[in-house]
Design an enzyme around this catalytic site. Sequence first.
Site, PDB file in Angstrom:
ATOM      1  N   MET A 178       0.815  -1.215   0.000  1.00  0.00           N
ATOM      2  CA  MET A 178       0.000   0.000   0.000  1.00  0.00           C
ATOM      3  C   MET A 178       0.848   1.265   0.000  1.00  0.00           C
ATOM      4  O   MET A 178       2.029   1.241   0.308  1.00  0.00           O
ATOM      5  CB  MET A 178      -0.913   0.005   1.228  1.00  0.00           C
ATOM      6  CG  MET A 178      -1.957  -1.097   1.244  1.00  0.00           C
ATOM      7  SD  MET A 178      -2.988  -1.075   2.731  1.00  0.00           S
ATOM      8  CE  MET A 178      -3.998   0.383   2.417  1.00  0.00           C
ATOM      9  N   HIS A 179       0.197   2.363  -0.358  1.00  0.00           N
ATOM     10  CA  HIS A 179       0.669   3.732  -0.127  1.00  0.00           C
ATOM     11  C   HIS A 179       1.798   4.223  -1.042  1.00  0.00           C
ATOM     12  O   HIS A 179       2.033   5.427  -1.134  1.00  0.00           O
ATOM     13  CB  HIS A 179       1.153   3.933   1.314  1.00  0.00           C
ATOM     14  CG  HIS A 179       0.235   3.430   2.370  1.00  0.00           C
ATOM     15  ND1 HIS A 179      -1.091   3.794   2.459  1.00  0.00           N
ATOM     16  CD2 HIS A 179       0.446   2.562   3.402  1.00  0.00           C
ATOM     17  CE1 HIS A 179      -1.656   3.193   3.499  1.00  0.00           C
ATOM     18  NE2 HIS A 179      -0.739   2.433   4.078  1.00  0.00           N
ATOM     19  N   ASP A 206      -2.762  -4.989  -0.014  1.00  0.00           N
ATOM     20  CA  ASP A 206      -2.297  -6.254   0.575  1.00  0.00           C
ATOM     21  C   ASP A 206      -3.102  -6.665   1.797  1.00  0.00           C
ATOM     22  O   ASP A 206      -3.437  -7.844   1.964  1.00  0.00           O
ATOM     23  CB  ASP A 206      -0.794  -6.207   0.881  1.00  0.00           C
ATOM     24  CG  ASP A 206      -0.357  -5.018   1.716  1.00  0.00           C
ATOM     25  OD1 ASP A 206      -1.226  -4.244   2.186  1.00  0.00           O
ATOM     26  OD2 ASP A 206       0.850  -4.847   1.916  1.00  0.00           O
TER      27      ASP A 206
END
Length: 498
Positions: free
Chosen positions: A81-82, A239
Site C-alpha cells: 500500500m501507499h 495487501d
Amino acid sequence: MSYVIGIDLGTSAVKALLVDRKGTVAAETSRSYPLFHEHSGWSEQKPDDWVTATIEALRELVETEGVTSEQIEGISFSGQMHGLVLLNEAGDPIRNAILWNDTRTTEQCREIERTLGDTLLTITRNPALEGFTLPKILWVRQYEPEAFKEAKLFLLPKDYVRYRLTGELHMDYSDAAGTLLLDVAGKQWSQDVLNAFGLPASFCPALAESHALTGTLLDDVASATGLLPSTKVFAGGADNACGAIGAGILSEGLTLCSIGTSGVILSYENDKDKDFRGKVHFFNHGKEDSFYAMGVTLAAGYSLSWFKKTFAAGESYDQLLQGVGEVQPGAKGLLFTPYLVGERTPHADPSIRASFIGVDGSHERIHFARAVMEGITFSLNESVDLFRSAGKTVDTIVSIGGGAQNPAWLQMQADIFDATVVALENEQGPGLGAAMLAAYGCGWFDSLEACASQFVKHASSYAPQPEAVETYKGLFRIYQQVYAQTRGLNESLVAYRS
C-alpha cells in the site's frame, strides 16, 4: 481444469500463485527486486523492476507442467500500500517510487493536519502518517518541483504493474483508501482534499471495484509471459484487504490476526459510518461496499526474532520456545512491551522503546520468551479492545503468520483476545486473496463468500480458557499503563541512542 493467477507485489519480492477451481495452489513462484535507501529514512524502488519481475514470475507459472495458457482465465493483484508512482504525459515514471516505509514526510503530515483540521478524519477516516501517499506527493512538489511539473497522474505500486500489463489506468477502492485523497465512505476522490492542496481531479486514476475487469493483456506482454492476449486482468486490492479475503474475513464478527515482522489486527466492518476517530485505520475492503478497521503493532514478530538473535542466536525457534506452553500465563510476573521501533496502535509514537518490567532473580530465559510472546499479543489486543469499545463484535479470530505456527501462542491469543482463534490449513496470505478476486471476477462463484467456502480451509481451533482469560485481563490493565509510565524516560534517552 481452469486456473487463475494471484500476484502479490510485496516490498522485497513479487509472489505469484497458480490456483485451480478447488482453491488448490498448483504452482507458485517469486522474484525479488532491490530496495534503495539513498538517505536515512528514505525507501524507494524502481517501478519497472516490479514489472520485469512480475513478467518473469508469470512466465514461470505458464511453464508449469500439465498447464496450458488456454487454461489460465484471469489474473488479479495484491499490492504493497501507499507507495507513490508519478507518471508523466507519456505514462512513464518521472522518478523512483516512494514506498510505504519511507519516513521523510513528517513535515508534510503536519501541513495536512493544519490544512484539513477535523475534515481529515471526517473524509479520509485516517490520520496523516508518513507512510500514506498524499504526504509523499506534497514532498515531491516541495523538494523536487521540476520533476513534479512533469507529473500528470499518480498510481500505487500494483496499479502501475497492471497498467504496464494492460495499458489501462485504474485504482481499486481498498488501495485508494490509503492515499488520504479518498472519501472512504463516499467511495470517490475527495474534491475537498484535492482543492485544499491544489491538485486537479485528473491527477487521480479512475476508481474500480477489486473484482472489476480492467482489461486484457497487451500483445507484447502476452508474448513475453506465454499467456493469451485474451487473459482477463482484474483490479485487485491492497495487501491487507487481500490478506483478509484470503483468510475469509468477509462478514461481521470475523477478525484477522497476522503476525509477521509487524502485526495486524483487522476486523470486517459493514457500517461505513463507524467512527474510530483515527485511533485505528479505517479502509475500504476488497469486498464491494464493505470496510475494515485495522490496528498495527510495528514490532510483532520482529520482537521475537530480535530476542532469538540476541539471546539464542545458534538455536532454532523450536529450541527457543521449547517448554513455553508449560509456563503459566503472566510469565511469573514478567511483562514485556514490544516497542523496539516505536509503536503505531494506539500510540503513534516513534520515540517509545521496549521494556521488560518485573524482572527478578528467579526468571529464566523461558520466562522472558513467554513474556515477549505475551507482550506482542497484548499490543495486538489494544486494537481488539478499541474495536470492542466502539461496539464491534470480535468473537472469532483467524490467525496467520508466525503467530499461527506455535500451538502455545495460538492458545495464548485465544486467552488474551478472549475469542476463539482459528488457524488455516492452506495459508497463502494476500496472494490467495488476489486469486480469489480473479476467480470471482471470472464468474467461477457468485460471491466472494462462496469462493471463500471453497478456497479457505480452517485447521485447528483454540477456545479461550476462563481462568487464563481472567489472569490476562488483569495483566492487560497493567500493560496499558506502561506506555504512559515510560514515555518520558524514553524521550530523555533519545539523545543517547547514537
